[in-house]
Enzyme design. Structure first.
Site, short mmCIF file in Angstrom:
data_model
loop_
_atom_site.label_atom_id
_atom_site.label_comp_id
_atom_site.label_asym_id
_atom_site.label_seq_id
_atom_site.Cartn_x
_atom_site.Cartn_y
_atom_site.Cartn_z
N CYS B 52 0.84 -1.21 0.00
CA CYS B 52 0.00 0.00 0.00
C CYS B 52 0.87 1.25 0.00
CB CYS B 52 -0.90 -0.02 1.23
SG CYS B 52 -1.72 1.55 1.53
N CYS B 55 0.47 3.26 3.56
CA CYS B 55 0.83 2.72 4.88
C CYS B 55 2.15 3.34 5.37
CB CYS B 55 0.97 1.19 4.81
SG CYS B 55 -0.60 0.31 4.99
N ASN B 77 -0.91 15.22 -3.61
CA ASN B 77 -1.20 14.10 -4.50
C ASN B 77 -0.09 13.96 -5.55
OD1 ASN B 77 -2.49 12.31 -6.39
ND2 ASN B 77 -4.48 13.02 -5.64
N ASP B 78 0.38 12.73 -5.77
CA ASP B 78 1.44 12.51 -6.75
C ASP B 78 0.92 12.61 -8.19
OD1 ASP B 78 3.52 12.17 -4.88
OD2 ASP B 78 2.84 10.12 -4.48
N HIS B 116 -4.29 0.27 7.90
CA HIS B 116 -4.80 0.01 6.55
C HIS B 116 -6.24 -0.50 6.56
CE1 HIS B 116 -4.19 -0.92 2.26
NE2 HIS B 116 -4.76 -2.09 2.47
N ASN B 156 -13.76 9.58 -1.51
CA ASN B 156 -14.34 8.48 -2.28
C ASN B 156 -14.08 7.23 -1.49
OD1 ASN B 156 -15.18 9.91 -4.57
ND2 ASN B 156 -13.10 9.89 -5.41
N SER B 164 -9.23 3.89 -5.35
CA SER B 164 -8.28 2.90 -5.83
C SER B 164 -7.44 2.31 -4.71
CB SER B 164 -7.40 3.50 -6.93
OG SER B 164 -6.81 4.69 -6.49
N HIS B 167 -7.02 1.94 1.93
CA HIS B 167 -6.43 2.63 3.09
C HIS B 167 -7.25 3.91 3.34
CE1 HIS B 167 -2.78 3.09 5.74
NE2 HIS B 167 -3.51 4.16 5.98
N HIS B 169 -8.60 7.26 3.50
CA HIS B 169 -8.07 8.57 3.12
C HIS B 169 -9.14 9.38 2.38
CE1 HIS B 169 -7.72 6.52 -0.76
NE2 HIS B 169 -7.53 7.70 -1.33
N GLN B 171 -9.49 13.39 0.04
CA GLN B 171 -8.73 14.29 -0.81
C GLN B 171 -9.18 15.74 -0.59
OE1 GLN B 171 -7.94 13.07 -4.87
NE2 GLN B 171 -9.12 11.19 -4.62
N HIS B 299 -19.29 21.11 1.92
CA HIS B 299 -19.58 22.42 1.32
C HIS B 299 -19.57 23.47 2.42
CE1 HIS B 299 -21.68 20.61 -2.48
NE2 HIS B 299 -20.39 20.65 -2.58
N HIS B 317 -22.09 22.22 5.46
CA HIS B 317 -22.85 20.96 5.44
C HIS B 317 -22.08 19.91 4.67
CE1 HIS B 317 -24.01 23.02 1.70
NE2 HIS B 317 -24.31 21.83 1.20
N HIS B 319 -22.45 16.32 2.23
CA HIS B 319 -23.28 15.42 1.44
C HIS B 319 -22.64 14.04 1.43
CE1 HIS B 319 -25.60 18.72 -0.41
NE2 HIS B 319 -24.46 19.36 -0.55
N VAL B 335 -28.10 6.18 -14.81
CA VAL B 335 -27.72 6.07 -16.22
C VAL B 335 -28.91 6.48 -17.09
CG1 VAL B 335 -25.99 4.27 -15.85
CG2 VAL B 335 -28.40 3.63 -16.13
N PHE B 337 -32.01 7.33 -18.45
CA PHE B 337 -32.95 8.40 -18.17
C PHE B 337 -32.32 9.46 -17.27
CE2 PHE B 337 -36.42 10.54 -15.99
CZ PHE B 337 -37.20 10.91 -17.06
N GLU B 338 -31.57 9.02 -16.28
CA GLU B 338 -30.96 9.95 -15.33
C GLU B 338 -29.93 10.86 -16.01
OE1 GLU B 338 -31.61 6.82 -14.95
OE2 GLU B 338 -32.37 6.39 -12.95
O1 LIG Z 1 -35.19 0.08 -16.59
P1 LIG Z 1 -34.00 -0.76 -16.34
O2 LIG Z 1 -33.18 -1.02 -17.57
O3 LIG Z 1 -34.31 -2.03 -15.60
O4 LIG Z 1 -33.08 0.10 -15.34
C1 LIG Z 1 -31.98 0.87 -15.72
O5 LIG Z 1 -32.39 2.05 -16.41
C2 LIG Z 1 -33.16 2.99 -15.68
C3 LIG Z 1 -33.39 4.20 -16.55
O6 LIG Z 1 -32.20 4.79 -16.99
C4 LIG Z 1 -32.48 3.37 -14.36
O7 LIG Z 1 -33.37 4.15 -13.60
C5 LIG Z 1 -32.07 2.13 -13.56
O8 LIG Z 1 -31.35 2.52 -12.41
C6 LIG Z 1 -31.22 1.23 -14.45
O9 LIG Z 1 -30.84 0.07 -13.76
O1 LIG Z 2 -7.95 10.61 -7.33
P1 LIG Z 2 -8.32 9.17 -7.41
O2 LIG Z 2 -8.84 8.62 -6.12
O3 LIG Z 2 -7.22 8.30 -7.98
O4 LIG Z 2 -9.50 9.09 -8.48
C1 LIG Z 2 -10.86 9.05 -8.16
O5 LIG Z 2 -11.34 10.29 -7.65
C2 LIG Z 2 -11.31 11.40 -8.56
C3 LIG Z 2 -11.94 12.58 -7.89
O6 LIG Z 2 -13.26 12.33 -7.48
C4 LIG Z 2 -12.01 11.07 -9.89
O7 LIG Z 2 -11.79 12.11 -10.81
C5 LIG Z 2 -11.49 9.76 -10.49
O8 LIG Z 2 -12.24 9.42 -11.63
C6 LIG Z 2 -11.61 8.66 -9.43
O9 LIG Z 2 -11.13 7.43 -9.92
#
Ligand SMILES: O=P(O)(O)O[C@H]1O[C@H](CO)[C@@H](O)[C@H](O)[C@H]1O
Ligand SMILES: O=P(O)(O)O[C@H]1O[C@H](CO)[C@@H](O)[C@H](O)[C@H]1O
Lengths: 369, 369
Positions: B52, B55, B77-78, B116, B156, B164, B167, B169, B171, B299, B317, B319, B335, B337-338
């Site tokens: 790691c 560590c 960050n490297d 770790h 994250n 990735s 451990h 951490h 950012q 934020h 606050h 999130h 994905v 629709f979203e």
């Molecule tokens: O409707 P599906 O294919 O089962 O579901 C997928 O598409 C939807 C619409 O983009 C999303 O809300 C779901 O989270 C996704 O798993």
């Molecule tokens: O910086 P990391 O942890 O290597 O990378 C991760 O966090 C970043 C910031 O949210 C994102 O841009 C990368 O896509 C994600 O893999």
């Protein structure tokens, strides 16, 4: 002082369609990837899967049996996110900051083809044209319902994009309100059509009632600049937008004239549209030699009957948002900074466009061995 | 006519902090899930991993050796997404629709603890307090740099959220411009502070210069309504917001007074903040008995020296955006629709809050067997 180099120097670009910024950090692709590796989509599927609820003659989740269909087929989703109306009105908000409104409409599933193992990249242009005709039919059918204010056609392709069945299919969600993202796009298109110069700088065609159209102007400019163009196909141009968020994001736009919806397409424009979809999805599959995952969505006039300023300002276009970044199994994670602060990408749109442009258009599975 | 039932009837809610809608389709959790199943985060890690790069005593990617640190530790960050300035100015835009500006600043990694195998959920309150002190120190250090206009602290957590290295951490990215999302929040907070009633309906405390604060008002109302409250800890309240997008999204807010940044916290407020972080992350792990993945972000006032209207309107606050929906291995995919239309969720925020509220606060790994 050194010159600004977009492939070396972090910068933000502006997306005038959504009114949002995105951070570009191109030098970042140099870091090693130690994170999640997804299973690559390289498995060979059967032409018919007895357990698939979309294959001809099989049972849907509802128990209903699918016909022995031979081309594209649409039916209502058995687990719709939006239900038929009429719905009861929402109660008064418990606080002015906490508001809600009922949404009604419907959800359809559009099977692209009877074969379980095919995708847009492996269909013929003729088969894709039939899907476009079917999209147009549903757009009109759902969009003519008096309660429907918006029809969203989209496809989730690939397990890493939440698609739960590889059988080629897309979805259509019809709603009694215009959703957030198209509403924002439309409002920016309207603003542009009212405020932009009457002589488009790029020489693009004008929109309805002689008004300028941001997307006509943008696509026209890109066609001339070439740097972000993946290919042209008749009036269609495939662009990695200046403001792309996803690594190999593409926008597909017709550029010959202002086209508000699928319904406006001539047979010729439909044919070149099908060719463009075929070329783009083949290139995508060839990029990492896998069945390339993406979410695709069609933006256009909200419904055929929306004849107001926003309806006229709409210009038909498709967004492709594909997650893969480095290989068939390493994607870009839009997390942390992206969720809390701002979208961020690791290669420039110009670099992505160049890679896609240079890819062959013969599908890797069809190469002569 | 039947009454409106938010757990049965699809509806849209409004998020006044971002000015966005979200679609709620609660009946949708009934559909079976046949899609991607992720590996659950239940593996037991070693206390020290020789491979790691976080560590104590190990080598970072840059080759530099980490000290034998015994508590939280910060280093640059490297592979930073943002680089030190000064950067050359961006060239003139090739077209008015294609604009870009250079971004400079820096990226830090904050290791939470030498072990770790630990996470926030497994640290002591005292250890979490040290991380809060460290966040505050970096916020001040980076935020005092004349070129820095914004400091984003985030974490994250979990491979499915793009992390990735397990451990523990987080950012900190510091930038020469205020990113999209906090800029939108700030502008809505400023608007509210100028337009809201001087006597907050819920009886919440007023903000600086006697101005109303949207977040003070919102959190105060939720504290009374209880339905969306996960827990209270001193002045802190953990809420599944009315407009939550992620299945078990939580907002953590102080409610005793208008607090613009980490820097304003009293030792007591810092202590209850640490307790709240400990309780929330323990509940999260207990939900599906796994190391729960999420993206977390703080934020607040963009930098300690931003003393204008927006700086004063900011209210500290956090999130938490966690992806899991059904189990330790089935997440919500945002994905199709979203991405193309509107955020969509499958259970109501009230249902999510109830589940989190009822979870035990003893970590499942610490249960007596
Ligand atoms: O409707 P599906 O294919 O089962 O579901 C997928 O598409 C939807 C619409 O983009 C999303 O809300 C779901 O989270 C996704 O798993
Ligand atoms: O910086 P990391 O942890 O290597 O990378 C991760 O966090 C970043 C910031 O949210 C994102 O841009 C990368 O896509 C994600 O893999």
């Amino acid at each position: 002082a050194p010159e600004f180099d977009p492939t070396e120097h972090p910068h933000r670009r502006y997306n005038p369609l959504l009114g949002e910024h995105i951070l570009v950090s191109p030098h970042r692709t140099k870091r090693p990837w130690l994170g999640q590796v997804d299973p690559p989509a390289t498995e060979k599927l059967q032409e018919y899967d007895p357990k698939c609820y979309l294959c001809p003659g099989n049972s849907r989740s509802s128990g209903e049996v699918l016909p022995q269909y031979t081309e594209t087929l649409t039916f209502p989703n058995d687990f719709p996110a939006i239900l038929d109306g009429p719905l009861p009105a929402a109660p008064a908000p418990p606080h002015p900051l906490l508001t809600a409104e009922p949404v009604q409409g419907g959800c359809d599933v559009v099977i692209f083809h009877p074969r379980h193992d095919l995708t847009l990249a492996l269909l013929t242009v003729g088969e894709i044209e039939k899907i476009i005709v079917e999209w147009t039919r549903i757009y009109v059918k759902r969009g003519m319902h008096p309660e429907v204010k918006y029809v969203q056609i989209f496809e989730n392709k690939g397990a890493i994009m939440g698609c739960s069945n590889p059988h080629p299919h897309g979805q259509v969600w019809s709603l009694s309100s215009i959703p957030q993202i198209p509403a924002t796009e439309l409002s920016n298109l309207v603003k542009y059509s009212l405020g932009a110069p009457a002589d488009p700088p790029s020489g693009a065609p004008l929109g309805d009632q002689g008004k300028p159209c941001m997307l006509c102007e943008y696509a026209h400019f890109e066609r001339g600049a070439k740097e972000r163009v993946v290919f042209e196909e008749g009036p269609w141009v495939a662009i990695v937008p200046w403001w792309a968020v996803w690594p190999f994001e593409v926008m597909l736009v017709p550029t010959n004239r202002h086209i508000t919806s699928l319904l406006d397409l001539t047979p010729d424009e439909r044919n070149t549209f099908a060719k463009a979809l075929s070329r783009l999805t083949k290139k995508y599959d060839n990029l990492f030699r896998c069945s390339f995952a993406y979410s695709m969505g069609i933006h256009q006039r909200p419904t055929p009957t929306q004849l107001d300023e926003a309806g006229e300002a709409a210009h038909l276009h498709l967004h492709f948002d594909p997650p893969l970044l480095r290989s068939a199994s390493v994607r870009k994670f839009l997390v942390g900074f992206e969720l809390m602060a701002e979208a961020q990408r690791d290669l420039t749109p110009e670099q992505a466009a160049k890679r896609l442009r240079e890819l062959p258009e013969v599908h890797y599975l069809d190469e002569e061995s």
